[in-house]
Scaffold this active site. Structure first.
Site, short mmCIF file in Angstrom:
data_model
loop_
_atom_site.label_atom_id
_atom_site.label_comp_id
_atom_site.label_asym_id
_atom_site.label_seq_id
_atom_site.Cartn_x
_atom_site.Cartn_y
_atom_site.Cartn_z
N HIS A 1 47.25 54.32 72.06
CA HIS A 1 48.58 54.42 71.46
C HIS A 1 49.25 53.06 71.60
O HIS A 1 48.99 52.32 72.55
CB HIS A 1 49.34 55.49 72.23
N ASP B 1 46.91 56.92 80.36
CA ASP B 1 47.93 57.50 79.47
C ASP B 1 47.58 58.97 79.31
O ASP B 1 46.65 59.31 78.57
CB ASP B 1 47.91 56.77 78.13
N GLN C 1 48.60 63.25 76.27
CA GLN C 1 47.97 64.34 75.53
C GLN C 1 47.09 65.19 76.44
O GLN C 1 46.39 66.08 75.95
CB GLN C 1 47.14 63.78 74.36
N LYS D 1 56.55 66.22 75.51
CA LYS D 1 55.28 66.70 74.99
C LYS D 1 54.74 67.87 75.79
O LYS D 1 53.69 68.43 75.45
CB LYS D 1 54.25 65.57 74.96
N CYS E 1 51.04 55.99 65.65
CA CYS E 1 51.14 54.97 66.69
C CYS E 1 49.76 54.48 67.13
O CYS E 1 49.54 54.20 68.31
CB CYS E 1 51.92 55.48 67.91
#
Lengths: 483, 476
Positions: B185, B262, B265, B288, B431
């Site tokens: 991202h 990261d 997700q 999220k 992104c």
């Protein structure tokens, strides 16, 4: 129009006279509308001296006057659910910690609610229904902030977490690319830590120098000294608009002119002014201005930086990531225009929308009206606090020419402010703050390590002040009983 | 799993308590009675031969997690545009919030809003307790060893920037290398580009295998003594692939490098255990994972955070402020300058309660099923090209598909889906421009699910997509 607060006297009239007055009064609901701010009715009764009965002469005169309006505090209190509770030992909450954070009116909480329940979605570049609506509302909030401070364009408003982050943005972005070793930053000794520490960090990195303006005998920043400190080496002046401890107000328009005359920029910490008075960035002529939502009836998690268009356009990015780019290549990226350039990642969407609603609420009252009411409250607080023996209030005394903010930082001879605050809270439900109020340099300058602080907002009333004063008197007596 | 609701005649259930068939938890089974009637040939009455009806009572399949949780999400129950029911498939962009979270926010602002830390009074003490309790919840959720390893930020993007500006600036020098993947991202790429400009460090990009997953072999080859940091996603927001973080962390540590993950997700969708994974830094965003906007967090190992200089300066993060210098607080306060997003952090804590009550393993298992269902149905449409690996026994995809349709622009697809069918997906570069360029495309469409989606949502999407393709193809 100013809202004046007047004590009211409710006179219980014999029913026949009441009826007479009601029948003749233009507003038949007059009596039922009476609040504590009605003006008294003057009655002249003449009695015959017969003892067996009394009769009253029909020469009684009643003067009917238009009642005074309800105070702004009384009018707005119902909008603030949180104020209507009991705390600790069953005392009614008296919330006097508004310089730390403000309470939120129902419309703001409803707006947050509505966002999450109805149209929560990520903003910008989204096509679908929810995303379009969320984006519109988010950008509308930006416009509202811009209009509130009279910025010339909404793109001059950058949403941040709070004023602290906004100042850091200027330090890291504008500061790092415009300041060099030997350059000077002029600040006052009364600045909040958030307006001092970012410049200390910057100075460490580049060798710029901080110059501190101290106080006059009246305990306001010495504007003469400030002018003397300005020179060609000055690149930035950082000042508060209203001091969160001294309650003093700086002549920002003048300071901006003096700064510009030596080729320096000016950043104003407006955390204690934007919520309480009209702030017009174009009229003031400031280059940067910061404020926090949570101090102006808005949610936590959002604040803003105002920056002149040409300044923001010249500034390199601070936080990198999604949203703030134009194109991302492997070896470099190109960046978006302001304000997006400074808004990396998903913003505090719901919170920004809540801030917009707070601005609607404040604007509906009118910032001038809020300010005028708070000047009265400020005087009332100061007078009553000042009258207590052993109390030392910091900052200037109020006068015709010196308006104080509606807050008092103070100490009581022989007592520790923490003890005062604790007793006030636990015994009387009065919420004030004690400590250094994020102003250690100011406290050291004044020769103290801590102070107590009572700070009001437009939903406070004179009764709140009365409760505070009587609670404080009780507190002082309690602690003095041990001596 | 589908559930079947059978409406029984009142006669049979006269001794049975009325049962609310509309909403029940997936781990509680209801007893539905299957009836077989036999009627005598007489047409004018039925007798107690109904008693001869045999009842076989079987335990039905539980209602799917999606069906069970949908009622908690008020926002999902609306019509949009031309009166279509909303079908929300944009969860990789942001998630919806259950009532419990919205209520928690409400309750904060209506009952105990106050500034935190160093406040003495009743409201302040309560706000502080709840805020720090939220920190503990986040720590427990990712199995950090202490709550002081959790720093609240605005979002994952800010968290990555914090590491770049604080740890990066004081640990990287010219010639040092940062290994990232081409699938990252922008928020996991751009901060390192900015850092590289400042320090002269070099970014190395790992590209994809033929299966369209990051090439872990290449990643290992790129690691060397010069590598100081490895930055990888846990789950890709476009490829739906999952990286072997535990292994990558070991490889990074073997060459003396740190690893930042990261987890935007992954944390919302599966069990993430930072101690088990062995990561040094991990970032995620509240919005999220069923939490409010405006808050996110950085996890950092205690010893790392303790070694890092401040990033943002100001109130709260100091110990003492003198004119010429300041001393700083310990982590996490050192990295939390100014008044935090108090209400929002508390809301995140409630989101974590909500997710934990369901169970992250249960959420993950359900989403693997949804992911397969989505992929199979999408894959079956002629002309559709899905990015990322094909699902298999060994390859679990996240419940999202980025795709293109031959001859159609993803923006047109997304627009038509939204306006004609109320189906919300996203189109663009998500992104991830470097990834799109690598794949030879400028944009893609993306449908992304969460545990409150159902197979019916997928069916609606597929049907709507077929209609969309039919519509646009009619012009050719």
């Amino acid at each position: 129009m100013t809202t004046s607060i007047m004590e009211g006297v409710v006179v219980k009239l014999p029913s026949s006279i009441s009826q007479l007055i009601i029948n003749n009064h233009p507003n038949p609901n007059y009596l039922s509308n009476l609040t504590t701010t009605t003006t008294p009715l003057k009655l002249l009764l003449s009695f015959k001296s017969s003892s067996s009965c009394y009769s009253y002469s029909t020469t009684t005169t009643a003067s009917v006057s238009v009642p005074a309006p309800v105070s702004l505090g009384h009018a707005t209190r119902p909008d603030f659910h949180i104020l209507h509770q009991k705390v600790n030992n069953g005392s009614n909450l008296v919330y006097l910690d508004n310089a730390a954070t403000s309470q939120k009116p129902s419309p703001v909480i409803d707006a947050l609610n509505n966002y999450y329940r109805s149209y929560n979605s990520n903003v910008h570049r989204g096509i679908h229904f929810l995303s379009a609506r969320a984006t519109d509302e988010y950008e509308m909030a930006r416009k509202k902030v811009a209009a509130f401070v009279n910025a010339s364009e909404s793109s001059e408003i950058v949403f941040m977490r709070n004023a602290t982050e906004a100042i850091n943005l200027v330090a890291y972005s504008w500061g790092l690319s415009n300041l060099k070793a030997g350059d000077e930053i002029v600040v006052t000794i009364a600045e909040h830590h958030s307006a001092i520490v970012p410049w200390q960090i910057l100075s460490e990195k580049i060798g710029a120098v901080l110059k501190f303006v101290s106080l006059t005998e009246d305990e306001v920043p010495d504007t003469k000294m400030l002018q003397d400190l300005l020179s060609k080496r000055t690149k930035l002046v950082v000042v508060h608009h209203v001091s969160n401890m001294l309650a003093s107000v700086l002549p920002v328009k003048n300071i901006a002119q003096w700064a510009h005359e030596v080729g320096a920029r000016i950043l104003v910490d407006a955390c204690q002014s934007v919520p309480h008075m009209v702030v017009d960035v174009q009229d003031l002529g400031v280059d940067f201005l910061v404020a926090s939502s949570h101090k102006m009836c808005g949610p936590t998690g959002v604040g803003f930086l105002y920056g002149k268009s040409e300044l923001l356009a010249s500034m390199p990015p601070f936080l990198g990531g999604g949203e703030m780019i134009s194109d991302v290549f492997l070896d470099h990226s190109t960046y978006a225009d302001p304000p997006s350039r400074f808004e990396a990642g998903t913003p505090a969407i719901g919170e920004a929308i809540g801030l917009g609603t707070a601005i609607d609420y404040l604007s509906q009252i009118g910032m001038q009206k809020i300010h005028d009411y708070e000047v009265e409250l400020a005087n009332y607080l100061y007078e009553n606090l000042h009258a207590i023996p052993g109390v030392r209030i910091y900052g200037p005394a109020p006068s015709q020419s010196v308006h104080r903010a509606a807050l008092c930082s103070f100490n009581v001879e022989g007592l520790h402010p923490t003890d005062i605050a604790t007793f006030l809270d636990q015994q009387h439900g009065v919420a004030i703050r004690s400590g250094h109020h994020c102003a250690q340099p100011l406290h050291w300058h004044l020769g103290i390590s801590a102070s107590a602080r009572a700070s009001l907002y437009f939903y406070n009333t004179k009764e709140d002040v009365d409760d505070f004063i009587s609670a404080l008197n009780d507190t002082i007596v309690f602690f003095n009983s041990f001596k």
